[in-house]
Scaffold this motif. Sequence first.
Motif, PDB file in Angstrom:
ATOM      1  N   CYS A  40       7.925 -13.635  17.186  1.00 61.46           N
ATOM      2  CA  CYS A  40       8.128 -12.425  18.682  1.00 61.46           C
ATOM      3  C   CYS A  40       8.789 -11.688  18.243  1.00 61.46           C
ATOM      4  N   ARG A  81       5.878 -25.393  16.149  1.00 59.36           N
ATOM      5  CA  ARG A  81       6.092 -25.629  17.295  1.00 59.36           C
ATOM      6  C   ARG A  81       7.360 -26.811  17.387  1.00 59.36           C
ATOM      7  N   THR A 108       8.517 -18.080  25.211  1.00 59.56           N
ATOM      8  CA  THR A 108       7.427 -18.055  26.744  1.00 59.56           C
ATOM      9  C   THR A 108       6.160 -18.382  27.063  1.00 59.56           C
ATOM     10  N   GLU A 109       5.706 -18.702  27.665  1.00 61.15           N
ATOM     11  CA  GLU A 109       4.202 -19.420  27.843  1.00 61.15           C
ATOM     12  C   GLU A 109       3.199 -18.767  26.824  1.00 61.15           C
ATOM     13  N   GLU A 110       3.328 -16.905  27.144  1.00 59.00           N
ATOM     14  CA  GLU A 110       2.343 -16.191  26.503  1.00 59.00           C
ATOM     15  C   GLU A 110       2.676 -16.947  24.444  1.00 59.00           C
ATOM     16  N   GLN A 111       4.135 -16.828  24.271  1.00 61.89           N
ATOM     17  CA  GLN A 111       4.231 -16.961  22.798  1.00 61.89           C
ATOM     18  C   GLN A 111       3.959 -18.521  22.473  1.00 61.89           C
ATOM     19  N   GLU A 112       4.270 -19.234  23.802  1.00 62.13           N
ATOM     20  CA  GLU A 112       3.485 -20.960  23.284  1.00 62.13           C
ATOM     21  C   GLU A 112       2.188 -20.533  22.777  1.00 62.13           C
ATOM     22  N   LYS A 113       1.220 -19.688  23.446  1.00 57.65           N
ATOM     23  CA  LYS A 113      -0.187 -19.397  23.069  1.00 57.65           C
ATOM     24  C   LYS A 113      -0.824 -18.167  21.861  1.00 57.65           C
ATOM     25  N   ILE A 114       0.594 -17.733  21.281  1.00 55.89           N
ATOM     26  CA  ILE A 114       0.279 -17.078  20.195  1.00 55.89           C
ATOM     27  C   ILE A 114       0.830 -18.451  18.862  1.00 55.89           C
ATOM     28  N   ASN A 116      -0.291 -21.114  18.785  1.00 57.95           N
ATOM     29  CA  ASN A 116      -1.146 -22.392  19.030  1.00 57.95           C
ATOM     30  C   ASN A 116      -2.169 -21.541  18.045  1.00 57.95           C
ATOM     31  N   GLU A 117      -2.329 -19.819  18.229  1.00 56.35           N
ATOM     32  CA  GLU A 117      -3.327 -19.366  17.774  1.00 56.35           C
ATOM     33  C   GLU A 117      -3.028 -18.689  16.263  1.00 56.35           C
ATOM     34  N   TRP A 118      -1.816 -19.060  15.733  1.00 52.60           N
ATOM     35  CA  TRP A 118      -1.810 -17.741  14.965  1.00 52.60           C
ATOM     36  C   TRP A 118      -1.304 -19.204  13.607  1.00 52.60           C
TER      37      TRP A 118
END
Length: 223
Positions: A40, A81, A108-114, A116-118
Motif C-alpha cells: 500500500c 493476512r 483499510t477495507e480497500e487494502q484488505e480487498k486488494i 485478497n486479490e493480490w
Amino acid sequence: MVEQADLLLDRLRNQEICDWNNDWKLITFFIGGNDLCDFCTDMQKHDPANFVGWIRDTLDRLYNANLPRTLINLALVLDVRPAKELKNGNFICGLLQKRACPCAAYPTEEQEKILNEWIPQYQQGVVDLINSGRYDGRDDFTVVVQPFMAKTVPPRKADKIDFSYFSPDCFHFSGKGHSVASLSLWNNMFESVGTKKYSWHQGEGFECPTQDHPFIYTSKNSI
C-alpha cells in the motif's frame, strides 16, 4: 534481486565455495512477504506483474549464466493476512508491525480487498512462469515450485494463536517455527509435482528418498 543473483554467481565462481562444474547446488527463493506487507506504500512497484517480473529476471540471470548442476526451490509467497491478528500478541508486536507489515497488519477495507486479490495472483503468477517451460531447456538446471507456505496459517492452541512459533515481534518465526518450516520445505522436495502439500507439515516426520524414487522431485521426473 538480479544484483543478488550476480553476487551469488560471483561467489560461486571466485570464492571456492563449491566446484562450479561438478558440485550440485541447491538454491531456495523465499520472497514476496515484504512486498505484500508494504504494497500500500507503492502499489505500482509491488503489483503482481512486477513481482513475477523480478523473479523471472533473476531466474533468467542464473539460467543464462550456464550455472550447471543446479536445483532451485521457489517457495510460494506466504499469506500475510494473519498479520492483522498477530499484531495483537502484545503492545510491542503492534508497534513493530506498524513498521514491518503495515499494509497487512493495519489495512483499510480497500487494502484488505486488494490483498485478497493480490496474494493468489502473486502465487499463480510464479506457478505460471515455471510451468511455461522457460527453464526446462537443460538437464542440469531446474526450478521447482515448493508451495508449503501458500496456505499455511498460524498454529493455534486453545483457539488462540500459538505464539511459541513466532519471535518476540509476533511476525518472524522463532526457532520452533523455523524448524517446522524447514521440515515442510524438505518434505515438499520429496513430494511429486502435482501432489505437493500447500501448508506446513506440522507434526509429520521427515520424508526420505526411496529405492523406487531416490531423487528430489522435479517436473521431469514426476511424470
